[in-house]
Structures are given as C-alpha cells and as structure tokens.
Design a protein around this motif. Structure first.
Motif, mmCIF file in Angstrom:
data_model
loop_
_atom_site.group_PDB
_atom_site.id
_atom_site.type_symbol
_atom_site.label_atom_id
_atom_site.label_comp_id
_atom_site.label_asym_id
_atom_site.label_seq_id
_atom_site.Cartn_x
_atom_site.Cartn_y
_atom_site.Cartn_z
ATOM 1 N N ALA A 1 40.502 17.622 -11.709
ATOM 2 C CA ALA A 1 41.003 18.299 -10.513
ATOM 3 C C ALA A 1 42.045 19.350 -10.878
ATOM 4 O O ALA A 1 42.032 20.464 -10.341
ATOM 5 C CB ALA A 1 41.593 17.271 -9.548
ATOM 6 N N ALA B 1 46.313 21.038 -7.377
ATOM 7 C CA ALA B 1 45.499 19.851 -7.134
ATOM 8 C C ALA B 1 46.309 18.714 -6.533
ATOM 9 O O ALA B 1 45.772 17.890 -5.802
ATOM 10 C CB ALA B 1 44.851 19.376 -8.430
ATOM 11 N N HIS C 1 44.357 18.727 -0.226
ATOM 12 C CA HIS C 1 44.256 19.089 -1.639
ATOM 13 C C HIS C 1 43.056 18.432 -2.305
ATOM 14 O O HIS C 1 42.457 18.999 -3.203
ATOM 15 C CB HIS C 1 45.538 18.726 -2.384
ATOM 16 C CG HIS C 1 46.662 19.609 -2.010
ATOM 17 N ND1 HIS C 1 47.597 19.250 -1.084
ATOM 18 C CD2 HIS C 1 46.976 20.854 -2.414
ATOM 19 C CE1 HIS C 1 48.452 20.245 -0.931
ATOM 20 N NE2 HIS C 1 48.105 21.235 -1.714
ATOM 21 N N ALA D 1 41.467 23.247 -10.134
ATOM 22 C CA ALA D 1 42.453 23.881 -9.251
ATOM 23 C C ALA D 1 43.124 25.053 -9.949
ATOM 24 O O ALA D 1 43.286 26.127 -9.355
ATOM 25 C CB ALA D 1 43.487 22.846 -8.805
ATOM 26 N N LEU E 1 46.731 14.324 -4.988
ATOM 27 C CA LEU E 1 45.326 14.010 -4.751
ATOM 28 C C LEU E 1 45.123 13.075 -3.565
ATOM 29 O O LEU E 1 44.015 12.970 -3.053
ATOM 30 C CB LEU E 1 44.677 13.417 -6.006
ATOM 31 C CG LEU E 1 44.451 14.424 -7.131
ATOM 32 C CD1 LEU E 1 43.856 13.736 -8.349
ATOM 33 C CD2 LEU E 1 43.579 15.579 -6.689
#
Length: 120
Positions: free
Chosen positions: A100, A111, A119, A104, A114
């Motif tokens: 991620a 990111a 996001h 991102a 999470l």
C-alpha cells in the motif's frame, strides 16, 4: 462472546441477533451471524453498502466498477475497517502495508492509516 453465544441460539433468535447487529452498525457481526444459515435472504444485513460515497468516488477515480470494489471489501473484511489478517493485511480491502505504501507513493498519495476507509 458474541459468536460463542449465537452458536447456541435457535434459528429465530440467531436471525434477530444478526438483524440487531446490523441495526447497531456492527456489519461484520451481522454478516457472520447470518451467513451459513437459512437466513441468507437478509440481504440488507448481509450485504451492507457502507462508505458508499467514498467507495464510489475512489472506484471511479481508479476506473473500477463500484460494485467490484464493494464486493471486494465485503469479501475481504466484511466491512470491518480494523480487520487484520494473519499475514498482516489491514483494513477494508486487506492491503499489505508495504505494498500500500509503495502504490500510494507512486500515485502521490498517502497510504496510512490503513484502517481509515478513505485511505484503504
């Protein structure tokens, strides 16, 4: 305690428990309470459409069908933004933190966190 107890409920009480969980905003509990029972037609409780504005906006931005993203979230986390797999995947879409962060960064986004639906 919830899942230990509902295993002992009769069918009608289990249905009521699942619908109560849904009304109280406990989507994950409702889904798992009603799945695998004769109450499969409790569609609103078993397939909630949460964070719909965010999901629709981000799905469109990523050129993905909103229905695909909703189904992915339902399958991966049962709408629990704090879900965490044994492998370390996190959030609604069960993203691996390192992956991620890399994706991102390549998109000029952040990111974290999470567990934030916007996001993830």
């Amino acid at each position: 305690e919830w899942f230990w107890q509902i295993a002992r409920f009769d069918s009608g009480l289990r249905r009521h428990a699942g619908l109560l969980a849904s009304r109280e905003g406990l989507a994950e509990w409702a889904i798992f309470t009603l799945n695998g029972t004769e109450h499969l037609r409790q569609y609103d409780a078993r397939f909630p459409l949460l964070h719909l504005d965010t999901v629709s906006r981000e799905a469109e931005r990523a050129a993905l069908p909103t229905s695909f993203v909703l189904a992915l979230i339902r399958a991966e986390s049962a709408w629990n933004p704090s879900a965490r797999s044994h492998a370390g995947a996190r959030g609604l879409m069960q993203l691996m933190p390192e992956t991620a962060a890399n994706v991102a960064r390549s998109l000029g986004l952040r990111a974290e966190p999470l567990n934030d639906p916007a996001h993830n």
